[in-house]
Design an enzyme around this catalytic site. Sequence first.
Site: not given
Length: 422
Positions: A189, A230, A232, A263, A266, A290, A298, A300, A330
């Site tokens: 990533w 990955e 995004k 993810d 993302h 993820h 985003d 997390d 993640d």
Amino acid sequence: MAKTSKLIARSYSVAKDRYAEYGVDTDAAMAALSKIAISLHCWQGDDVGGFENTGEGLSGGIAVTGNYPGRARTPDELRADLDKALSLIPGTHRLNLHAFYGEFGGRKVDRDEIRPEHFRGWVDWAKSNGMGMDFNPTCFAHPKAADGFTLSHPKKAVRDFWIRHCIASREIGAFIGKSLGTPAVTNVWIPDGFKDTPVDRLSPRQRLADSLDKVFAKKLSPKHNLDAVECKLFGIGSESYVVGSHEFYMGYAVKNQKLLCLDAGHFHPTEGIADKLSSVLMYVPEILLHVSRGVRWDSDHVVTLDDALQSIAQELVRNKLLGRTHIGLDFFDASINRIAAWAVGTRNTLKALLIALLEPAALREAEKAGDLTTRLALMEDLKGMPWGAVWDAYCESQDVPAGNDWMAEVKRYESDVLAKRG
Ligand code: RNT
Ligand code: ZN
């Protein structure tokens, strides 16, 4: 189930009968769940800090907020915290390690100089826990990433530096996979992108494709290392353009038969990844997830048992995609106890999978028969089924605390260990 408490055993016995009415075997669901490994991300334990001790702060458009006491400061502390978290999570899982968590013995080892020996401590720890490991090059929190570009950087010297780092990371992934007897997924990533509207969206993508070709030039045995990329949509400071977008990596992964990493945070804020799995897996060999939770951006956040998570689990189970899916977590929250964050997020991911594993065949049969009314009615009624009783019984069968009992362990560890960290 030697230690099963009486109440949990009684609830389970009723739940087992209720599910049996639908033709669902709860013991089989628990056995299937016990075979699923979740890759726990090391970076929840220290707020994505790493162990280089260069004083370089987090960068790359990701951010951790909060100052809850007890952050792990050394590899030994992080491993102790992981051991504690793992003791609260049923099943055998994996560790997902970032490159800047190497053990560099106080020396400055730049990112392009990392070698397997810097990760021997982690491999030994994983081996003694019977765990596999996954790996990630760290293309952020470094002076050569300070202007927001790495593998797609306009300057060749900077690109070459990150190419060397990613190549070294794949070699470390292969070393890990070989040592542990299960392939490491090495996930690339990069943060590359522009805060404001770019004029040239193409050249950075061409440079990224070229850099990736160089990173992946050497064939490594898939028994030891699997490459993932990955995508995004945006990050902090890359709101207007991210080089490694979904379309970019989807194309790259299909063309080169790499794993695609999806993810959950993302994409557009209301866009889920569940519906993508059955499409993407038609064209790429395997995927990496993820599992994360974006709140408005985003962000997390720790994964909760929400609809998005349950949809992901349902897609994997209903379409039998688990064998080609690597499930990683993640999220990073520094505003709550970090061990609890791991436990909540991982337990929830497992709960979602259990709920999906407990689905009756009647659901699919109704759809096949064109009885969409029954499909909807049954789907809704199933939400009231006693899966929680199965979960508690599963926890006890795996010798981890059921219900909320695990929090008592977290509190004890907090006062015995975390509170003593400076
Ligand atoms: C960033 C990506 C990436 C990181 C980790 C630390 O938006 O999600 O996966 O969170 O590599
Ligand atoms: Zn991610």
